[in-house]
Design a protein around this motif. Structure first.
Motif, PDB file in Angstrom:
ATOM      1  N   ILE A 294       0.864  -1.174   0.000  1.00 23.73           N
ATOM      2  CA  ILE A 294       0.000   0.000   0.000  1.00 23.73           C
ATOM      3  C   ILE A 294       0.905   1.230   0.000  1.00 23.73           C
ATOM      4  O   ILE A 294       1.735   1.397   0.909  1.00 23.73           O
ATOM      5  N   PRO A 295       0.804   2.105  -0.999  1.00 16.45           N
ATOM      6  CA  PRO A 295       1.646   3.310  -0.986  1.00 16.45           C
ATOM      7  C   PRO A 295       1.212   4.267   0.122  1.00 16.45           C
ATOM      8  O   PRO A 295       0.046   4.262   0.536  1.00 16.45           O
ATOM      9  N   PRO A 296       2.108   5.104   0.628  1.00 15.20           N
ATOM     10  CA  PRO A 296       1.744   6.037   1.695  1.00 15.20           C
ATOM     11  C   PRO A 296       0.737   7.089   1.253  1.00 15.20           C
ATOM     12  O   PRO A 296       0.088   7.704   2.089  1.00 15.20           O
ATOM     13  N   CYS A 297       0.618   7.290  -0.066  1.00 14.82           N
ATOM     14  CA  CYS A 297      -0.352   8.236  -0.626  1.00 14.82           C
ATOM     15  C   CYS A 297      -1.402   7.443  -1.409  1.00 14.82           C
ATOM     16  O   CYS A 297      -1.709   7.767  -2.559  1.00 14.82           O
ATOM     17  N   ALA A 298      -1.963   6.410  -0.784  1.00 17.99           N
ATOM     18  CA  ALA A 298      -2.952   5.558  -1.448  1.00 17.99           C
ATOM     19  C   ALA A 298      -4.199   6.326  -1.841  1.00 17.99           C
ATOM     20  O   ALA A 298      -4.879   5.981  -2.809  1.00 17.99           O
ATOM     21  N   ASN A 299      -4.508   7.385  -1.098  1.00 14.39           N
ATOM     22  CA  ASN A 299      -5.687   8.204  -1.402  1.00 14.39           C
ATOM     23  C   ASN A 299      -5.398   9.090  -2.622  1.00 14.39           C
ATOM     24  O   ASN A 299      -4.396   8.923  -3.310  1.00 14.39           O
ATOM     25  N   ASP A 300      -6.261  10.060  -2.893  1.00 15.88           N
ATOM     26  CA  ASP A 300      -6.100  10.894  -4.087  1.00 15.88           C
ATOM     27  C   ASP A 300      -4.836  11.747  -4.056  1.00 15.88           C
ATOM     28  O   ASP A 300      -4.427  12.287  -5.091  1.00 15.88           O
ATOM     29  N   ALA A 301      -4.194  11.883  -2.891  1.00 16.08           N
ATOM     30  CA  ALA A 301      -2.927  12.611  -2.839  1.00 16.08           C
ATOM     31  C   ALA A 301      -1.855  11.944  -3.694  1.00 16.08           C
ATOM     32  O   ALA A 301      -0.871  12.582  -4.068  1.00 16.08           O
ATOM     33  N   GLY A 302      -2.035  10.672  -4.028  1.00 19.01           N
ATOM     34  CA  GLY A 302      -1.087   9.981  -4.881  1.00 19.01           C
ATOM     35  C   GLY A 302      -1.466   9.962  -6.351  1.00 19.01           C
ATOM     36  O   GLY A 302      -0.734   9.389  -7.177  1.00 19.01           O
ATOM     37  N   SER A 303      -2.590  10.598  -6.696  1.00 21.71           N
ATOM     38  CA  SER A 303      -3.073  10.501  -8.078  1.00 21.71           C
ATOM     39  C   SER A 303      -2.171  11.215  -9.083  1.00 21.71           C
ATOM     40  O   SER A 303      -2.023  10.756 -10.219  1.00 21.71           O
ATOM     41  N   ALA A 304      -1.569  12.334  -8.703  1.00 21.66           N
ATOM     42  CA  ALA A 304      -0.668  13.025  -9.630  1.00 21.66           C
ATOM     43  C   ALA A 304       0.546  12.154  -9.928  1.00 21.66           C
ATOM     44  O   ALA A 304       1.023  12.103 -11.074  1.00 21.66           O
ATOM     45  N   ILE A 305       1.059  11.459  -8.922  1.00 27.19           N
ATOM     46  CA  ILE A 305       2.160  10.526  -9.159  1.00 27.19           C
ATOM     47  C   ILE A 305       1.713   9.449 -10.140  1.00 27.19           C
ATOM     48  O   ILE A 305       2.432   9.089 -11.076  1.00 27.19           O
ATOM     49  N   GLY A 306       0.495   8.931  -9.938  1.00 32.03           N
ATOM     50  CA  GLY A 306      -0.012   7.892 -10.818  1.00 32.03           C
ATOM     51  C   GLY A 306      -0.157   8.351 -12.256  1.00 32.03           C
ATOM     52  O   GLY A 306       0.174   7.609 -13.201  1.00 32.03           O
ATOM     53  N   THR A 307      -0.645   9.568 -12.455  1.00 33.46           N
ATOM     54  CA  THR A 307      -0.758  10.104 -13.818  1.00 33.46           C
ATOM     55  C   THR A 307       0.615  10.298 -14.444  1.00 33.46           C
ATOM     56  O   THR A 307       0.815  10.030 -15.639  1.00 33.46           O
ATOM     57  N   ALA A 308       1.592  10.756 -13.648  1.00 28.23           N
ATOM     58  CA  ALA A 308       2.952  10.910 -14.158  1.00 28.23           C
ATOM     59  C   ALA A 308       3.550   9.558 -14.552  1.00 28.23           C
ATOM     60  O   ALA A 308       4.218   9.440 -15.588  1.00 28.23           O
TER      61      ALA A 308
END
Length: 530
Positions: A294-308
């Protein structure tokens, strides 16, 4: 190739990747620096993020989103849902007079590729992915060629259901609020494990099948005849219900996984429900998967990383990145009124003595953490031995008394104090507390949400814990986030001093200096003389 990605709407974040090195440069969250929780991207965030890059990026990536919550087919960029053909937009844009690549993919894909890109498993290893949040409740498989298969939707909107339940019982609320999901997680510990009774089963049968879009418009007045309507969130009848609804949600996903996820691949967990430490521990204990991440930014705070990461996958074929959890905003040392402060060079022994004297200390080091959990760079620390400390910390945080306080522990000692023998660096799993001395961090059901710390992960917090252990015999401290109620982490010196004055912090550390409030110092002197 440099990629900068922006997550629109709530939990606004800007992330930058160096695709050539496959490395995360930073992830700046709009709520950090004492902005309201779940803030959209602010001008300050944009300026800070742009200032970290020495040239215009090669790729601008925008995470997909709906224009309105009630019409998910009214899309911003690639939109909210979809993983198949048509769920990404590729083109060119003119950015400050320069042609750059433009990339957008759906919000769904941001969760999927964020969890995959940040996971520790090697490229080419197939993985299962669970996305569960305010809209999605779905399983996927990513194969060795990065092909994605949707394995099935288990339930719409598990996160919204969790939050709505809290609103149903709270006489002060009419609608669900995102932050209430975490409160309900704390209340579940007060509930008794048992089969649902007739009233509980009726509510489970009503709530679990509801579609997410309908849930967003569901008023608690639609359930005004329910025995749980405005009953109060700490009522035993409600905490029992909370526990049993929580179990019913997890059991629905577990039943699906046991039937359909049979290849033993690692499981990646993304979405806001990935912050539910009880559910995360249960996934580990199912033994259905070779590992769970589980990443530490599993919530939407990690979405920009995911898009990148998704953009990097598109342009380079690679979807794995190097990263660490301390890649948020650097601390701003602005003007600090020192008339009420005693300033000392950082001496770990002096800080430990203050902690053992029941002082509560703010702890700031380097860049802030990515994700919502304080992991030793924007923390409030205290000794872990007293229930009075737990109560004081919740008063400082202006939080409900039923909320737990988490511990931070030396990684090598975790099995001495908790029923866990592995690293847990991101505070995402519950453990049973084995050490009866740790009263401040032991929740009502005997659990805690421990963070483990190694020398390599966070050298200064490791040194403080080591020094605390040398004097107390225990390498454990209370660790809660350094923030005003309802805001992201404090990220500038003037705000920290304001917070210390307002809440009664006894002092704070910023990098190499220990600041002691003179009022706290005088009080300690009076106690010693008496």
């Amino acid at each position: 190739m440099r990629i900068i990605a922006l997550k629109p709407d709530h939990d606004g974040t800007i992330a930058a990747l160096d695709a050539s090195a496959a490395e995360l440069i930073y992830s700046y969250e709009a709520e950090k620096d004492s902005y309201p929780r779940y803030s959209a991207i602010t001008p300050t965030t944009v300026l800070d993020a742009a200032g970290r890059l020495d040239a215009i990026p090669d790729v601008i990536a925008i995470g997909g989103w709906p224009k309105t919550a009630m019409a998910r087919d009214s899309a911003v960029a690639a939109g909210y849902e979809g993983i198949a053909q048509g769920s990404e937009v590729v083109g060119e844009k003119t950015f400050f007079g320069r042609k750059v690549h433009f990339y957008s993919s759906t919000h769904e894909r941001s969760h999927l590729w964020g969890s995959y890109g940040m996971s520790p498993f090697p490229a080419g290893m197939p993985c299962y992915v669970l996305i569960w949040e305010g809209v999605f409740g779905d399983f996927y498989e990513i194969d060795e060629r990065l092909q994605v298969v949707h394995l099935g939707k288990v339930m719409a909107s598990p996160g919204d259901k969790y939050a709505f339940l809290y609103a149903l019982a709270d006489p002060n609320k009419r609608w669900l609020h995102v932050e209430d999901a975490g409160k309900l997680m704390a209340l579940c510990a007060y509930g008794q494990t048992a089969s649902p009774d007739r009233d509980e089963q009726a509510l489970i049968d009503f709530l679990l099948p509801r579609h997410g879009i309908l849930l967003n418009s569901l008023s608690k007045e639609d359930l005004r005849n329910s025995p749980y309507h405005n009953i109060g969130v700490t009522h035993q009848k409600f905490t029992n219900l909370a526990r049993r609804v929580s179990d019913a949600i997890f059991d629905s996903f577990h039943t699906f996984a046991k039937k359909n996820l049979t290849k033993g691949f690692p499981l990646l967990i993304a979405g806001g429900c990935g912050l539910n430490c009880e559910w995360n521990r249960r996934w580990v204990e199912t033994s259905l998967f070779s590992d769970v991440f589980i990443p530490p930014c599993a919530n939407d705070a990690g979405s920009a990383i995911g898009t990148a990461v998704d953009a990097m996958r598109h342009f380079t074929g690679n979807a794995k990145i190097k990263w660490n959890v301390y890649l948020g905003q650097p601390f701003v040392f602005d003007e600090l009124d020192r008339t009420e402060l005693e300033v000392h060079p950082l001496d770990y022994g002096q800080v430990v003595s203050a902690l053992l004297d029941d002082k509560v200390i703010g702890w700031v080091q380097g860049n802030c953490e990515i994700g919502p959990r304080a992991l030793g760079n924007r923390s409030i620390l205290a000794a872990p031995f007293s229930k009075a400390t737990h109560e004081r910390l919740n008063r400082i945080k202006n939080r409900e008394g039923f909320r737990p306080i988490a511990p931070v522990c030396l990684e090598q000692d975790v099995a001495l104090h908790f029923d866990w023998a592995r690293p847990s660096p991101y505070m995402l799993l519950f453990q049973k507390v084995l050490d009866s001395r740790l009263e401040a961090v032991t929740h009502v059901d005997g659990t805690a949400r421990a963070q483990t710390v190694s020398r390599e992960q966070n050298p200064r917090l490791f040194q403080l814990l080591t020094s605390f252990k040398a004097k107390s015999g225990v390498g454990v401290l209370c660790n809660t986030s350094l923030n005003f109620n309802g805001t992201g982490f404090i990220n500038r010196a003037s705000d920290l001093l304001t917070y210390a004055r307002a809440t009664g912090l006894d002092g704070f550390v910023i990098n190499d200096a220990f600041y002691v409030l003179k009022t706290a110092s005088r009080a300690a002197s009076i106690r010693q003389k008496s």
